[in-house]
Motif scaffolding. Structure first.
Motif, PDB file in Angstrom:
ATOM      1  N   LYS A   8      51.292  56.082  12.983  1.00 23.46           N
ATOM      2  CA  LYS A   8      51.545  55.873  14.402  1.00 23.46           C
ATOM      3  C   LYS A   8      51.777  57.220  15.090  1.00 23.46           C
ATOM      4  CE  LYS A   8      54.931  53.743  17.408  1.00 23.46           C
ATOM      5  NZ  LYS A   8      56.214  53.039  17.435  1.00 23.46           N
ATOM      6  N   ILE A   9      51.165  57.396  16.246  1.00 23.43           N
ATOM      7  CA  ILE A   9      51.348  58.634  16.994  1.00 23.43           C
ATOM      8  C   ILE A   9      52.645  58.525  17.782  1.00 23.43           C
ATOM      9  CG2 ILE A   9      50.449  60.098  18.825  1.00 23.43           C
ATOM     10  CD1 ILE A   9      47.684  59.388  17.929  1.00 23.43           C
ATOM     11  N   THR A  10      53.584  59.381  17.457  1.00 18.93           N
ATOM     12  CA  THR A  10      54.854  59.400  18.157  1.00 18.93           C
ATOM     13  C   THR A  10      54.707  60.194  19.453  1.00 18.93           C
ATOM     14  OG1 THR A  10      55.568  61.421  17.041  1.00 18.93           O
ATOM     15  CG2 THR A  10      56.118  59.309  15.974  1.00 18.93           C
ATOM     16  N   PRO A  11      55.632  60.004  20.383  1.00 15.77           N
ATOM     17  CA  PRO A  11      55.557  60.783  21.623  1.00 15.77           C
ATOM     18  C   PRO A  11      55.585  62.289  21.366  1.00 15.77           C
ATOM     19  CG  PRO A  11      57.084  58.971  21.898  1.00 15.77           C
ATOM     20  CD  PRO A  11      56.688  58.997  20.448  1.00 15.77           C
ATOM     21  N   ILE A  12      56.326  62.728  20.345  1.00 21.71           N
ATOM     22  CA  ILE A  12      56.398  64.157  20.036  1.00 21.71           C
ATOM     23  C   ILE A  12      55.033  64.644  19.549  1.00 21.71           C
ATOM     24  CG2 ILE A  12      57.470  65.902  18.569  1.00 21.71           C
ATOM     25  CD1 ILE A  12      59.315  64.692  20.778  1.00 21.71           C
ATOM     26  N   ARG A  13      54.416  63.893  18.651  1.00 18.97           N
ATOM     27  CA  ARG A  13      53.079  64.279  18.168  1.00 18.97           C
ATOM     28  C   ARG A  13      52.080  64.305  19.317  1.00 18.97           C
ATOM     29  NH1 ARG A  13      51.965  60.923  12.626  1.00 18.97           N
ATOM     30  NH2 ARG A  13      53.673  61.802  11.432  1.00 18.97           N
ATOM     31  N   PHE A  14      52.214  63.354  20.221  1.00 19.93           N
ATOM     32  CA  PHE A  14      51.329  63.312  21.391  1.00 19.93           C
ATOM     33  C   PHE A  14      51.527  64.562  22.240  1.00 19.93           C
ATOM     34  CE2 PHE A  14      50.361  62.014  25.771  1.00 19.93           C
ATOM     35  CZ  PHE A  14      49.040  61.624  25.604  1.00 19.93           C
ATOM     36  N   ASP A  15      52.789  64.935  22.483  1.00 16.09           N
ATOM     37  CA  ASP A  15      53.087  66.135  23.268  1.00 16.09           C
ATOM     38  C   ASP A  15      52.519  67.382  22.595  1.00 16.09           C
ATOM     39  OD1 ASP A  15      54.427  64.605  25.139  1.00 16.09           O
ATOM     40  OD2 ASP A  15      56.418  65.069  24.354  1.00 16.09           O
ATOM     41  N   ILE A  16      52.697  67.489  21.289  1.00  9.99           N
ATOM     42  CA  ILE A  16      52.165  68.631  20.548  1.00  9.99           C
ATOM     43  C   ILE A  16      50.645  68.665  20.693  1.00  9.99           C
ATOM     44  CG2 ILE A  16      51.791  69.581  18.234  1.00  9.99           C
ATOM     45  CD1 ILE A  16      54.677  68.616  17.576  1.00  9.99           C
ATOM     46  N   GLY A  17      50.014  67.528  20.557  1.00  9.55           N
ATOM     47  CA  GLY A  17      48.562  67.454  20.698  1.00  9.55           C
ATOM     48  C   GLY A  17      48.094  67.894  22.070  1.00  9.55           C
ATOM     49  N   GLN A  18      48.826  67.513  23.099  1.00 12.19           N
ATOM     50  CA  GLN A  18      48.452  67.907  24.458  1.00 12.19           C
ATOM     51  C   GLN A  18      48.533  69.423  24.636  1.00 12.19           C
ATOM     52  OE1 GLN A  18      51.046  65.353  26.886  1.00 12.19           O
ATOM     53  NE2 GLN A  18      49.157  64.559  27.787  1.00 12.19           N
ATOM     54  N   VAL A  19      49.587  70.023  24.097  1.00 12.97           N
ATOM     55  CA  VAL A  19      49.741  71.476  24.229  1.00 12.97           C
ATOM     56  C   VAL A  19      48.650  72.190  23.422  1.00 12.97           C
ATOM     57  CG1 VAL A  19      51.289  73.437  23.831  1.00 12.97           C
ATOM     58  CG2 VAL A  19      52.219  71.290  24.679  1.00 12.97           C
ATOM     59  N   THR A  66      51.504  82.206  24.321  1.00 12.77           N
ATOM     60  CA  THR A  66      52.768  82.446  23.622  1.00 12.77           C
ATOM     61  C   THR A  66      53.785  81.366  23.963  1.00 12.77           C
ATOM     62  OG1 THR A  66      52.354  84.825  23.609  1.00 12.77           O
ATOM     63  CG2 THR A  66      54.629  84.121  23.273  1.00 12.77           C
ATOM     64  N   ALA A  67      53.884  81.032  25.246  1.00  7.31           N
ATOM     65  CA  ALA A  67      54.826  79.985  25.659  1.00  7.31           C
ATOM     66  C   ALA A  67      54.447  78.642  25.044  1.00  7.31           C
ATOM     67  CB  ALA A  67      54.840  79.877  27.186  1.00  7.31           C
ATOM     68  N   ASN A  68      53.162  78.340  24.975  1.00  8.12           N
ATOM     69  CA  ASN A  68      52.724  77.078  24.370  1.00  8.12           C
ATOM     70  C   ASN A  68      53.022  77.038  22.875  1.00  8.12           C
ATOM     71  OD1 ASN A  68      51.897  76.027  26.783  1.00  8.12           O
ATOM     72  ND2 ASN A  68      49.732  76.366  26.431  1.00  8.12           N
ATOM     73  N   TYR A  69      52.792  78.163  22.175  1.00 10.65           N
ATOM     74  CA  TYR A  69      53.099  78.205  20.738  1.00 10.65           C
ATOM     75  C   TYR A  69      54.594  78.008  20.505  1.00 10.65           C
ATOM     76  CZ  TYR A  69      48.356  79.890  19.988  1.00 10.65           C
ATOM     77  OH  TYR A  69      46.989  80.013  19.953  1.00 10.65           O
ATOM     78  N   ARG A  70      55.410  78.589  21.372  1.00 11.40           N
ATOM     79  CA  ARG A  70      56.868  78.400  21.241  1.00 11.40           C
ATOM     80  C   ARG A  70      57.244  76.945  21.488  1.00 11.40           C
ATOM     81  NH1 ARG A  70      58.763  83.846  24.334  1.00 11.40           N
ATOM     82  NH2 ARG A  70      58.474  85.226  22.568  1.00 11.40           N
ATOM     83  N   THR A  71      56.607  76.325  22.458  1.00 15.13           N
ATOM     84  CA  THR A  71      56.873  74.915  22.739  1.00 15.13           C
ATOM     85  C   THR A  71      56.500  74.050  21.546  1.00 15.13           C
ATOM     86  OG1 THR A  71      56.522  75.240  25.099  1.00 15.13           O
ATOM     87  CG2 THR A  71      56.313  72.990  24.272  1.00 15.13           C
ATOM     88  N   ILE A  72      55.350  74.312  20.956  1.00 17.88           N
ATOM     89  CA  ILE A  72      54.915  73.549  19.781  1.00 17.88           C
ATOM     90  C   ILE A  72      55.912  73.734  18.637  1.00 17.88           C
ATOM     91  CG2 ILE A  72      53.150  73.419  17.975  1.00 17.88           C
ATOM     92  CD1 ILE A  72      51.099  74.130  20.227  1.00 17.88           C
ATOM     93  N   SER A  73      56.322  74.970  18.398  1.00 17.93           N
ATOM     94  CA  SER A  73      57.291  75.239  17.324  1.00 17.93           C
ATOM     95  C   SER A  73      58.601  74.513  17.584  1.00 17.93           C
ATOM     96  CB  SER A  73      57.550  76.741  17.200  1.00 17.93           C
ATOM     97  OG  SER A  73      56.395  77.398  16.777  1.00 17.93           O
ATOM     98  N   TYR A  74      59.058  74.552  18.834  1.00 20.67           N
ATOM     99  CA  TYR A  74      60.299  73.863  19.179  1.00 20.67           C
ATOM    100  C   TYR A  74      60.172  72.359  18.927  1.00 20.67           C
ATOM    101  CZ  TYR A  74      64.232  72.056  21.766  1.00 20.67           C
ATOM    102  OH  TYR A  74      65.379  71.382  22.109  1.00 20.67           O
ATOM    103  N   LEU A  75      59.083  71.776  19.375  1.00 17.49           N
ATOM    104  CA  LEU A  75      58.897  70.334  19.191  1.00 17.49           C
ATOM    105  C   LEU A  75      58.826  69.969  17.712  1.00 17.49           C
ATOM    106  CD1 LEU A  75      56.356  69.566  22.040  1.00 17.49           C
ATOM    107  CD2 LEU A  75      58.746  68.826  21.909  1.00 17.49           C
ATOM    108  N   ARG A  76      58.180  70.804  16.927  1.00 17.96           N
ATOM    109  CA  ARG A  76      58.105  70.528  15.486  1.00 17.96           C
ATOM    110  C   ARG A  76      59.480  70.620  14.827  1.00 17.96           C
ATOM    111  NH1 ARG A  76      52.482  73.719  14.378  1.00 17.96           N
ATOM    112  NH2 ARG A  76      51.130  71.947  14.844  1.00 17.96           N
ATOM    113  N   ARG A  77      60.278  71.598  15.258  1.00 15.15           N
ATOM    114  CA  ARG A  77      61.611  71.770  14.665  1.00 15.15           C
ATOM    115  C   ARG A  77      62.609  70.732  15.163  1.00 15.15           C
ATOM    116  NH1 ARG A  77      60.839  77.079  16.013  1.00 15.15           N
ATOM    117  NH2 ARG A  77      62.361  76.908  17.673  1.00 15.15           N
ATOM    118  N   HIS A  78      62.594  70.502  16.444  1.00 17.10           N
ATOM    119  CA  HIS A  78      63.641  69.688  17.067  1.00 17.10           C
ATOM    120  C   HIS A  78      63.136  68.372  17.631  1.00 17.10           C
ATOM    121  CE1 HIS A  78      66.230  73.150  16.727  1.00 17.10           C
ATOM    122  NE2 HIS A  78      65.330  73.878  17.354  1.00 17.10           N
ATOM    123  N   GLY A  79      61.876  68.103  17.491  1.00 17.69           N
ATOM    124  CA  GLY A  79      61.283  66.914  18.101  1.00 17.69           C
ATOM    125  C   GLY A  79      61.923  65.620  17.676  1.00 17.69           C
TER     126      GLY A  79
END
Length: 89
Positions: A8-19, A66-79
């Motif tokens: 199942k695609i979670t909202p966090i995975r969806f957000d990561i995919g969008q970025v 760079t900002a997008n990569y940081r966002t992805i890393s944050y979501l993966r760590r804290h999502g």
């Protein structure tokens, strides 16, 4: 036999995919700008006005990536923590 991992695609995975998609689109646009390929930019979905604006700015800035990569890393760590707290409210 049940699987241990959800497909199942979670909202966090969806957000990561969008970025990630946004990064890929911006990289493709920068490559097309470098080649002067207006047709490719039109296929990506940019209007002539936006193409002119990108040309004046020299394409998408590396800061955006760079900002997008940081966002992805944050979501993966804290999502999972962010998603869990959102479900509680």
């Amino acid at each position: 036999m049940a699987t241990k991992h959800s497909t199942k695609i979670t909202p966090i995975r969806f957000d990561i995919g969008q970025v990630q998609w946004a990064n890929a689109m911006m990289r493709a646009a920068n490559r097309a700008l470098a080649r002067g390929d207006d047709a490719a930019l039109a296929c990506i979905g940019f209007s002539a006005e936006h193409v002119d604006e990108l040309r004046q700015r020299g394409g998408f800035s590396e800061r955006l990536f760079t900002a997008n990569y940081r966002t992805i890393s944050y979501l993966r760590r804290h999502g999972s923590v962010v998603a869990a707290s959102a479900r509680r409210t």
